[in-house]
Write a protein that holds these residues in place. Structure first.
Motif, PDB file in Angstrom:
ATOM      1  N   TYR A 111       0.845  -1.194   0.000  1.00  0.00           N
ATOM      2  CA  TYR A 111       0.000   0.000   0.000  1.00  0.00           C
ATOM      3  C   TYR A 111       0.882   1.247   0.000  1.00  0.00           C
ATOM      4  O   TYR A 111       1.818   1.374   0.804  1.00  0.00           O
ATOM      5  CB  TYR A 111      -0.918   0.014   1.219  1.00  0.00           C
ATOM      6  N   ASN A 112       0.585   2.180  -0.913  1.00  0.00           N
ATOM      7  CA  ASN A 112       1.326   3.434  -1.016  1.00  0.00           C
ATOM      8  C   ASN A 112       0.460   4.546  -0.414  1.00  0.00           C
ATOM      9  O   ASN A 112      -0.627   4.862  -0.915  1.00  0.00           O
ATOM     10  CB  ASN A 112       1.625   3.734  -2.494  1.00  0.00           C
ATOM     11  N   ASP A 116      -2.413   6.521  -2.235  1.00  0.00           N
ATOM     12  CA  ASP A 116      -3.595   5.887  -1.649  1.00  0.00           C
ATOM     13  C   ASP A 116      -4.107   4.722  -2.525  1.00  0.00           C
ATOM     14  O   ASP A 116      -5.293   4.602  -2.830  1.00  0.00           O
ATOM     15  CB  ASP A 116      -4.710   6.925  -1.448  1.00  0.00           C
ATOM     16  N   GLU A 117      -3.171   3.868  -2.927  1.00  0.00           N
ATOM     17  CA  GLU A 117      -3.545   2.690  -3.716  1.00  0.00           C
ATOM     18  C   GLU A 117      -2.479   1.617  -3.549  1.00  0.00           C
ATOM     19  O   GLU A 117      -1.375   1.871  -3.045  1.00  0.00           O
ATOM     20  CB  GLU A 117      -3.701   3.055  -5.190  1.00  0.00           C
ATOM     21  N   TYR A 137      -5.126  -7.716 -10.278  1.00  0.00           N
ATOM     22  CA  TYR A 137      -5.605  -6.611  -9.453  1.00  0.00           C
ATOM     23  C   TYR A 137      -5.518  -6.960  -7.970  1.00  0.00           C
ATOM     24  O   TYR A 137      -5.920  -8.036  -7.541  1.00  0.00           O
ATOM     25  CB  TYR A 137      -7.051  -6.289  -9.837  1.00  0.00           C
ATOM     26  N   PHE A 138      -4.957  -6.016  -7.198  1.00  0.00           N
ATOM     27  CA  PHE A 138      -4.899  -6.134  -5.745  1.00  0.00           C
ATOM     28  C   PHE A 138      -5.859  -5.090  -5.138  1.00  0.00           C
ATOM     29  O   PHE A 138      -5.584  -3.891  -5.205  1.00  0.00           O
ATOM     30  CB  PHE A 138      -3.481  -5.868  -5.223  1.00  0.00           C
ATOM     31  N   TYR A 146       0.136   0.810   6.744  1.00  0.00           N
ATOM     32  CA  TYR A 146       1.343   0.093   6.310  1.00  0.00           C
ATOM     33  C   TYR A 146       1.014  -1.412   6.242  1.00  0.00           C
ATOM     34  O   TYR A 146       0.967  -2.088   7.288  1.00  0.00           O
ATOM     35  CB  TYR A 146       2.496   0.348   7.277  1.00  0.00           C
ATOM     36  N   TYR A 147       0.805  -1.871   5.097  1.00  0.00           N
ATOM     37  CA  TYR A 147       0.497  -3.312   4.958  1.00  0.00           C
ATOM     38  C   TYR A 147       0.873  -3.757   3.538  1.00  0.00           C
ATOM     39  O   TYR A 147       1.099  -2.954   2.642  1.00  0.00           O
ATOM     40  CB  TYR A 147      -0.983  -3.585   5.238  1.00  0.00           C
TER      41      TYR A 147
END
Length: 419
Positions: A111-112, A116-117, A137-138, A146-147
């Motif tokens: 995750y950024n 925000d994606e 697709y995630f 933070y994951y």
């Protein structure tokens, strides 16, 4: 009663095989479920170890709540709550999955916060079969900062491959079931044909033998009458009727004997018999049918004896002589040779007939087989003589074969073990 018993055995057999097949499929399904749970447990343990290592050397402690969430069968999300580098994450994932013996391909994404994606990480191929970046697709997960996410695109294939033995066993059982059903179908068809054959024999016995017997009785009475005896032409006609009726009767008896032996095996009354006297008796009988025939017996001893059924052995010799005489376009000359080789008595019938082509030679002992030739069209017969000879040889455990002579005709050889 027998039919009902056979049907019961068939039905019980089908039920048993279908029951085993259903049980096997249920066990395979249960085994797949267990493998799926084991895979999920291994994945949880490996991802938990990755999360612990990512927390090492930081000021944050691993949260008490389980950081791993299983979104679907092949999709996991791991909450780190701490910043980390993609290269370190990939290294930990490879090492931990290897420790847990998870050898299927996987891909990860992080995750950024700024965009925000989910940002795609990398596709890791452990099987060396499908390398290269994939575009899967995630989905983004709510309430996490933070994951990272893990996806196993080939999880189902991987689980199926681990159950290869179960699927092979299921396929074998299905194949056995199909073979069993086909065998039963063939058995019922053969039984049906056997019953038709038996009915045909019974009808043929009545429909053919009864009027033929009446013809013979009437013909024998007719030929004894004085007006017939005095008229040479009428006497000849009466003789023709009697001779042809007797010939037809012989053909019918031969068909009935063969058909009966196919339905119920022939019983042999074996005894120690002398060969040469039986051959001489058969020669005398065949000369009544073919007066012009010439036969020669060549043997180094007239005392040869064998263990055999004298009645069927006499018929065997007669059939071979009859067959050699019928298929000859000149004066029939038959040589019968007896010799002993290595505890085996060899009985050879050498004729000067029309011979047989090599492509047809292997079929002469088949039932109802007649060699397509001009001579065969002229000669009456059903193709049962040599079939009967072969059958009698098999019942006595003798070997018989046919070969073409260098000049003309064929040689039929019977090998009789000396017991």
């Amino acid at each position: 009663m027998k039919l009902n018993k056979l049907n019961s055995i068939i039905i019980l057999g089908i039920i048993a095989i279908v029951g085993i097949l259903v049980a096997q499929l249920l066990w395979t399904k249960e085994a797949f479920t267990i493998e799926e749970k084991k895979f999920s447990q291994k994945t949880h343990i490996a991802l938990l170890e990755v999360a612990k290592k990512l927390y090492q050397g930081t000021n944050h402690d691993l949260p008490t709540e389980n950081p791993i969430k299983k979104i679907s069968n092949d999709y996991y999300v791991v909450n780190i709550d701490n910043d980390f580098e993609p290269e370190i994450l990939e290294f930990y994932l490879k090492s931990e999955f290897k420790k847990m013996n998870l050898t299927t391909d996987f891909e990860y994404a992080m995750y950024n916060c700024q965009s925000d994606e989910m940002v795609y990480g990398n596709y890791i191929s452990l099987s060396d079969k499908s390398k290269g970046k994939q575009s899967i697709y995630f989905p983004k997960h709510k309430n996490l900062v933070y994951y990272f996410a893990i996806r196993f695109p080939n999880e189902t294939t991987y689980l199926f491959s681990s159950l290869r033995f179960w699927f092979v066993l299921s396929m074998v059982l299905i194949l056995i079931l199909l073979i069993y059903v086909y065998s039963i179908f063939t058995l019922l068809q053969q039984k049906k044909y056997s019953e038709l054959q038996r009915d045909f024999i019974n009808n043929m016995t009545h429909e053919f033998k009864t009027p033929l017997s009446s013809i013979l009785i009437a013909s024998n009475y007719l030929i004894k009458q004085e007006p017939i005896k005095k008229d040479k032409k009428l006497y000849t006609y009466a003789e023709i009727i009697i001779n042809q009726s007797n010939k037809l009767n012989q053909h019918i008896e031969k068909i009935l004997t063969i058909a009966k032996s196919d339905y119920s095996p022939l019983e042999l009354n074996t005894e120690n018999i002398a060969i040469v006297p039986i051959i001489e008796n058969a020669i005398e009988n065949i000369k009544l049918k073919y007066p012009e025939i010439t036969t020669t017996i060549k043997t180094d001893s007239s005392d040869y004896t064998i263990i055999a059924d004298s009645f069927h052995f006499n018929n065997l010799v007669y059939n071979l002589l009859d067959n050699a005489a019928k298929y000859c376009d000149t004066k029939p000359e038959i040589v019968i040779r007896l010799s002993k080789e290595n505890q085996v008595l060899k009985l050879e019938f050498i004729d000067n007939g029309i011979g047989i082509s090599n492509k047809n030679l292997s079929f002469i002992f088949d039932k109802f087989y007649r060699i397509p030739s001009e001579k065969s069209n002229e000669v009456n017969g059903f193709g049962l003589g040599l079939y009967y000879v072969k059958k009698i040889c098999n019942l006595h455990h003798w070997k018989i074969n046919a070969t073409n002579n260098p000049e003309k005709g064929i040689t039929l050889t019977i090998l009789i073990p000396n017991k």
